[in-house]
Write an enzyme that holds these catalytic residues in place. Sequence first.
Site, PDB file in Angstrom:
ATOM      1  N   TYR A 188       1.477  -5.533   7.439  1.00  0.00           N
ATOM      2  CA  TYR A 188       0.908  -6.594   8.726  1.00  0.00           C
ATOM      3  C   TYR A 188       0.381  -7.860   8.342  1.00  0.00           C
ATOM      4  O   TYR A 188       0.413  -8.106   7.084  1.00  0.00           O
ATOM      5  CB  TYR A 188      -0.701  -5.241   7.879  1.00  0.00           C
ATOM      6  CG  TYR A 188      -2.164  -5.928   8.857  1.00  0.00           C
ATOM      7  CD1 TYR A 188      -2.160  -5.302  10.073  1.00  0.00           C
ATOM      8  CD2 TYR A 188      -2.333  -6.908   8.600  1.00  0.00           C
ATOM      9  CE1 TYR A 188      -2.716  -5.993  10.816  1.00  0.00           C
ATOM     10  CE2 TYR A 188      -3.565  -7.455   9.465  1.00  0.00           C
ATOM     11  CZ  TYR A 188      -4.104  -6.812  10.751  1.00  0.00           C
ATOM     12  OH  TYR A 188      -5.301  -7.488  11.058  1.00  0.00           O
ATOM     13  N   GLN A 221      -7.029  -0.506  14.447  1.00  0.00           N
ATOM     14  CA  GLN A 221      -6.148  -0.350  15.099  1.00  0.00           C
ATOM     15  C   GLN A 221      -4.257  -0.679  15.078  1.00  0.00           C
ATOM     16  O   GLN A 221      -4.081   0.400  15.307  1.00  0.00           O
ATOM     17  CB  GLN A 221      -6.602  -0.694  17.157  1.00  0.00           C
ATOM     18  CG  GLN A 221      -6.380  -2.396  16.384  1.00  0.00           C
ATOM     19  CD  GLN A 221      -7.270  -2.963  16.936  1.00  0.00           C
ATOM     20  OE1 GLN A 221      -8.202  -2.733  15.922  1.00  0.00           O
ATOM     21  NE2 GLN A 221      -7.880  -4.045  16.949  1.00  0.00           N
ATOM     22  N   ASN A 236      -7.823  -8.263   6.640  1.00  0.00           N
ATOM     23  CA  ASN A 236      -9.430  -8.274   6.007  1.00  0.00           C
ATOM     24  C   ASN A 236     -10.125  -6.618   5.513  1.00  0.00           C
ATOM     25  O   ASN A 236      -9.168  -6.007   5.421  1.00  0.00           O
ATOM     26  CB  ASN A 236      -9.970  -8.334   7.444  1.00  0.00           C
ATOM     27  CG  ASN A 236     -10.161  -8.099   9.015  1.00  0.00           C
ATOM     28  OD1 ASN A 236      -9.876  -6.822   8.015  1.00  0.00           O
ATOM     29  ND2 ASN A 236     -10.451  -8.528   9.682  1.00  0.00           N
ATOM     30  N   SER A 248      -8.332 -13.764  -4.309  1.00  0.00           N
ATOM     31  CA  SER A 248      -6.846 -14.594  -5.312  1.00  0.00           C
ATOM     32  C   SER A 248      -7.647 -14.949  -6.039  1.00  0.00           C
ATOM     33  O   SER A 248      -8.638 -15.023  -6.993  1.00  0.00           O
ATOM     34  CB  SER A 248      -6.469 -15.392  -3.976  1.00  0.00           C
ATOM     35  OG  SER A 248      -4.991 -15.721  -5.143  1.00  0.00           O
ATOM     36  N   GLN A 305      -5.515 -22.413  -6.270  1.00  0.00           N
ATOM     37  CA  GLN A 305      -6.035 -20.531  -6.368  1.00  0.00           C
ATOM     38  C   GLN A 305      -7.914 -20.848  -4.853  1.00  0.00           C
ATOM     39  O   GLN A 305      -8.083 -20.092  -4.207  1.00  0.00           O
ATOM     40  CB  GLN A 305      -6.575 -19.696  -7.424  1.00  0.00           C
ATOM     41  CG  GLN A 305      -5.640 -18.954  -7.888  1.00  0.00           C
ATOM     42  CD  GLN A 305      -4.427 -18.730  -6.679  1.00  0.00           C
ATOM     43  OE1 GLN A 305      -4.982 -17.636  -5.832  1.00  0.00           O
ATOM     44  NE2 GLN A 305      -2.910 -19.168  -6.302  1.00  0.00           N
ATOM     45  N   HIS A 311      -8.106 -20.612  -0.894  1.00  0.00           N
ATOM     46  CA  HIS A 311      -7.537 -20.042  -1.046  1.00  0.00           C
ATOM     47  C   HIS A 311      -8.694 -19.127   0.196  1.00  0.00           C
ATOM     48  O   HIS A 311      -8.161 -18.259   1.384  1.00  0.00           O
ATOM     49  CB  HIS A 311      -6.905 -18.412  -0.945  1.00  0.00           C
ATOM     50  CG  HIS A 311      -5.480 -18.743  -1.261  1.00  0.00           C
ATOM     51  ND1 HIS A 311      -4.578 -18.477  -0.207  1.00  0.00           N
ATOM     52  CD2 HIS A 311      -5.078 -19.285  -2.626  1.00  0.00           C
ATOM     53  CE1 HIS A 311      -3.205 -18.632  -0.362  1.00  0.00           C
ATOM     54  NE2 HIS A 311      -3.084 -18.744  -2.184  1.00  0.00           N
ATOM     55  N   GLU A 358      -4.424 -11.965 -12.489  1.00  0.00           N
ATOM     56  CA  GLU A 358      -3.341 -12.212 -10.534  1.00  0.00           C
ATOM     57  C   GLU A 358      -2.206 -13.107 -10.983  1.00  0.00           C
ATOM     58  O   GLU A 358      -1.057 -12.795 -11.007  1.00  0.00           O
ATOM     59  CB  GLU A 358      -3.725 -12.324  -9.429  1.00  0.00           C
ATOM     60  CG  GLU A 358      -3.028 -11.861  -8.325  1.00  0.00           C
ATOM     61  CD  GLU A 358      -3.649 -12.927  -6.805  1.00  0.00           C
ATOM     62  OE1 GLU A 358      -4.704 -13.580  -7.348  1.00  0.00           O
ATOM     63  OE2 GLU A 358      -3.045 -12.120  -6.057  1.00  0.00           O
ATOM     64  N   HIS A 359      -2.749 -14.319 -11.238  1.00  0.00           N
ATOM     65  CA  HIS A 359      -1.862 -15.613 -11.405  1.00  0.00           C
ATOM     66  C   HIS A 359      -1.724 -15.742 -12.997  1.00  0.00           C
ATOM     67  O   HIS A 359      -3.147 -15.821 -12.920  1.00  0.00           O
ATOM     68  CB  HIS A 359      -1.516 -16.614 -11.208  1.00  0.00           C
ATOM     69  CG  HIS A 359      -1.125 -16.221  -9.675  1.00  0.00           C
ATOM     70  ND1 HIS A 359      -2.478 -15.975  -8.403  1.00  0.00           N
ATOM     71  CD2 HIS A 359      -0.035 -15.579  -8.143  1.00  0.00           C
ATOM     72  CE1 HIS A 359      -1.946 -15.657  -7.225  1.00  0.00           C
ATOM     73  NE2 HIS A 359      -0.476 -15.865  -7.072  1.00  0.00           N
ATOM     74  N   ASP A 370       4.080 -18.792  -5.097  1.00  0.00           N
ATOM     75  CA  ASP A 370       3.747 -18.607  -3.793  1.00  0.00           C
ATOM     76  C   ASP A 370       5.095 -18.401  -3.027  1.00  0.00           C
ATOM     77  O   ASP A 370       4.621 -17.778  -1.741  1.00  0.00           O
ATOM     78  CB  ASP A 370       2.207 -19.588  -3.197  1.00  0.00           C
ATOM     79  CG  ASP A 370       1.491 -18.945  -3.789  1.00  0.00           C
ATOM     80  OD1 ASP A 370       0.949 -17.886  -4.424  1.00  0.00           O
ATOM     81  OD2 ASP A 370      -0.166 -20.242  -4.174  1.00  0.00           O
ATOM     82  N   GLU A 373       1.434  31.648 -18.111  1.00  0.00           N
ATOM     83  CA  GLU A 373       0.429  30.757 -17.095  1.00  0.00           C
ATOM     84  C   GLU A 373       0.070  32.114 -15.967  1.00  0.00           C
ATOM     85  O   GLU A 373      -0.889  31.592 -14.897  1.00  0.00           O
ATOM     86  CB  GLU A 373       1.029  29.983 -16.420  1.00  0.00           C
ATOM     87  CG  GLU A 373       1.244  28.900 -17.410  1.00  0.00           C
ATOM     88  CD  GLU A 373       1.898  27.275 -17.020  1.00  0.00           C
ATOM     89  OE1 GLU A 373       2.804  27.905 -15.708  1.00  0.00           O
ATOM     90  OE2 GLU A 373       1.588  26.021 -17.612  1.00  0.00           O
ATOM     91  N   HIS A 378       8.052  33.262 -10.775  1.00  0.00           N
ATOM     92  CA  HIS A 378       8.629  31.947 -11.545  1.00  0.00           C
ATOM     93  C   HIS A 378       9.452  33.012 -13.144  1.00  0.00           C
ATOM     94  O   HIS A 378      10.728  32.320 -12.701  1.00  0.00           O
ATOM     95  CB  HIS A 378       7.597  30.978 -11.787  1.00  0.00           C
ATOM     96  CG  HIS A 378       5.887  30.106 -10.886  1.00  0.00           C
ATOM     97  ND1 HIS A 378       4.963  30.863 -10.138  1.00  0.00           N
ATOM     98  CD2 HIS A 378       6.800  28.619 -10.804  1.00  0.00           C
ATOM     99  CE1 HIS A 378       5.333  29.269  -9.389  1.00  0.00           C
ATOM    100  NE2 HIS A 378       5.840  28.584 -10.503  1.00  0.00           N
TER     101      HIS A 378
END
Lengths: 434, 434
Positions: free
Chosen positions: B130, B191, B214, B237, B259, B262, B327-328, B361, B415, B420
């Site tokens: 995506y 969709q 999003n 971020s 950052q 963003h 994250e960074h 990046d 068990e 088995h």
Amino acid sequence: MPQFLDTSDADFEARFSALLSMKREDAPEVDDIVAGIIADVRTRGDEAVIELTEKFDRLQLTPSTLAFSAEEIEAAITAVPEDERKALELAADRIRAYHARQRPDDARWTDPDGAELGWRWSAVEAAGLYVPGGLASYPSSVLMNAIPAQVAGVKRLVICAPTPDGKANPLVLLAAKLSGVDTIYRIGGAQAVAAMAYGTGTITPVDKITGPGNAFVAAAKRRVFGKVGIDMIAGPSEILVIADRDNDPDWVALDLLSQAEHDEVAQSILVTDDAAFGQAVAEAVEKRLETLERRHIAGPSWRDYGAVITTRDLTEAAELSNRVAPEHLELCVADTEGLLDKITHAGAIFLGQWTPEAIGDYIGGPNHVLPTARSARFSSGLSVLDFMKRSTLARMTPAALRAIGPAAETLAISESLEAHGLSVRARLDRLNQE
Amino acid sequence: MPQFLDTSDADFEARFSALLSMKREDAPEVDDIVAGIIADVRTRGDEAVIELTEKFDRLQLTPSTLAFSAEEIEAAITAVPEDERKALELAADRIRAYHARQRPDDARWTDPDGAELGWRWSAVEAAGLYVPGGLASYPSSVLMNAIPAQVAGVKRLVICAPTPDGKANPLVLLAAKLSGVDTIYRIGGAQAVAAMAYGTGTITPVDKITGPGNAFVAAAKRRVFGKVGIDMIAGPSEILVIADRDNDPDWVALDLLSQAEHDEVAQSILVTDDAAFGQAVAEAVEKRLETLERRHIAGPSWRDYGAVITTRDLTEAAELSNRVAPEHLELCVADTEGLLDKITHAGAIFLGQWTPEAIGDYIGGPNHVLPTARSARFSSGLSVLDFMKRSTLARMTPAALRAIGPAAETLAISESLEAHGLSVRARLDRLNQE
């Protein structure tokens, strides 16, 4: 009787597609209930967990009895029969030896531009393992979940195992001890998952939650995913056996039944290139079903979801198996390696007639927590990697930055991210002044 | 001004905890809408996708124009300026070289009991990526998602990238071409995720879906998880910079801003052992904010979520960073390796002052799809492994089954899983007859 399909039948494709898309799980609508339970545990902590345990497990706890005491665990373990203790120890040793080979390597190198690159693996700090109560309280599952975590180097490992009416399985406690579990809480359901994810006054939150569970546990895991890591949402068990005529029909029948006996919605499929052999296996299954202790489970599973598929040859059998992407796959054929080369999707593969799937459930070494419901197309069984994570590493030298920095700046500008570009440009300007 | 914290302040722990648990994402309640869209796409396929694209992207499509044609792609790519094309090619080459080293090894061995064990990795067959539209349509993200899939050996790789009002980013199309993407659909939102997970008349379903998006895309990914694999649910971020006084305050300021620019809810944190340096960086940020193109985004991010934390020493800085699990993470200190040894949780680590995060990046090589919102505690950035899965292998010889089979039988009986046990026992009985 299960379904009989033959690839040379005109309606094969339609029937096989129907088999593939068969809905075996009638997931009850528990999501709203689970959301409520999680919110309650987040707000009221121990108090909520204790109330819910009294309600669902008919067990009265206090914050100080949420966990088993060391004495309780020792007393229970002492009662485990010698042969069971030894079998569990052998299983733990073998599972540990297998998983020890999964420890990933760190890497570090300098590339032609002078950039130093690499990655480093580290363990998740704390993991929580859910162990279902009642019928499905399996010590083998404790080993299969806890040992990979232990091998990964997880520092704190806890278990939540409901004990309805206060009944605990001593083998579960022994398995926990053998695999380095620190604390065992006698709580279950969505409340246990919420407690492990968010913490309570008594329970310190963990970073990763694994282990099987009912619809409530599955819904809770899906909801807390993101706040903590989870392993997977497991569905009912499946086995696909590819067998030629040179097999004992009774052995194959027992292998099919060893999945069927797990769950009325488990699925067992035989694919064979010999219709008569398929018929013989189906007959052997019926015969075993006459006396099998769990025939009230295995019988419906086999009749409702079982299938015997006859193919033109073993290549076609492999193709069908790949479309199923089975959790467990047995290759009971002469040329196992040749057939293995044609298999693209399967959780665990058992090679040859001397390898019943049950070996893998307990003692073979590989993990028995495996992708179900065709998810072997994109996911793997539980492993040491599930309890580790990787940090990537990068170091630029001035020379490396000179070589590749301008391209980074160009791309930053093309994406309208000015500060990104400036952070590179400021350094390049300094280099140009020197 | 951002928050200023000092570990020697009496209220530090309370303020730092508040910073850690700061809710930056105000996720709108889109789950019901997304459930409806997914159900609609499953029922009506292309028709639903086309209607929703007209509604949300003001774009009229037909089944035959859902995907870009080869001619459209070529025409767009031809228009890409030479310097941008070259920069993107260099990035693709470097990302490919880094990820090629992540290809995992198969394993096969015989253990002391004579059991043959191992595992085998294989690629996911089809993956869908995506790519968000509009402002956040980043060619770099195409490379970072598609190249690991390509390196893994994914056979079919598709992209869904909405083109609001029909506007496409030529660099996105070029990036797709450079990374082996087969088909690019000009659709987006829930969709698109539904179409990739379940398929439509025109769109063949994939096995794994990755890429940012999003709230609608995130909710859709969470919902289709299980039917297909997903990478992660990414949040806003973050960067954490640990810097001593021997750094240029402006460089650190630009790294923090890269950052902040963003997203208004991005978070940039400086941790330093020198309060005066922290002050100097904060001043440099303000100065840069006077002219930065994206100051309407970076400014609110820095003021609302930014922080400058002064610590007693760098060890304490590492401890705080581990609690953030950023994250960074930039380590702008003299002894980067010594500090690195103290870091336990971080998505991507940048070593030394010549390594601005922006390098990572675009062009460093490591992936820029990284765990956010403290999930580096339990998860890793995107890698080749995300597009592969492992089948475990086991083969028993008669001798191996004799050695370990009885223990499996014991555990099966404990068990209450009779079939088995019998599947092992039937084979052991045969061996005993021989």
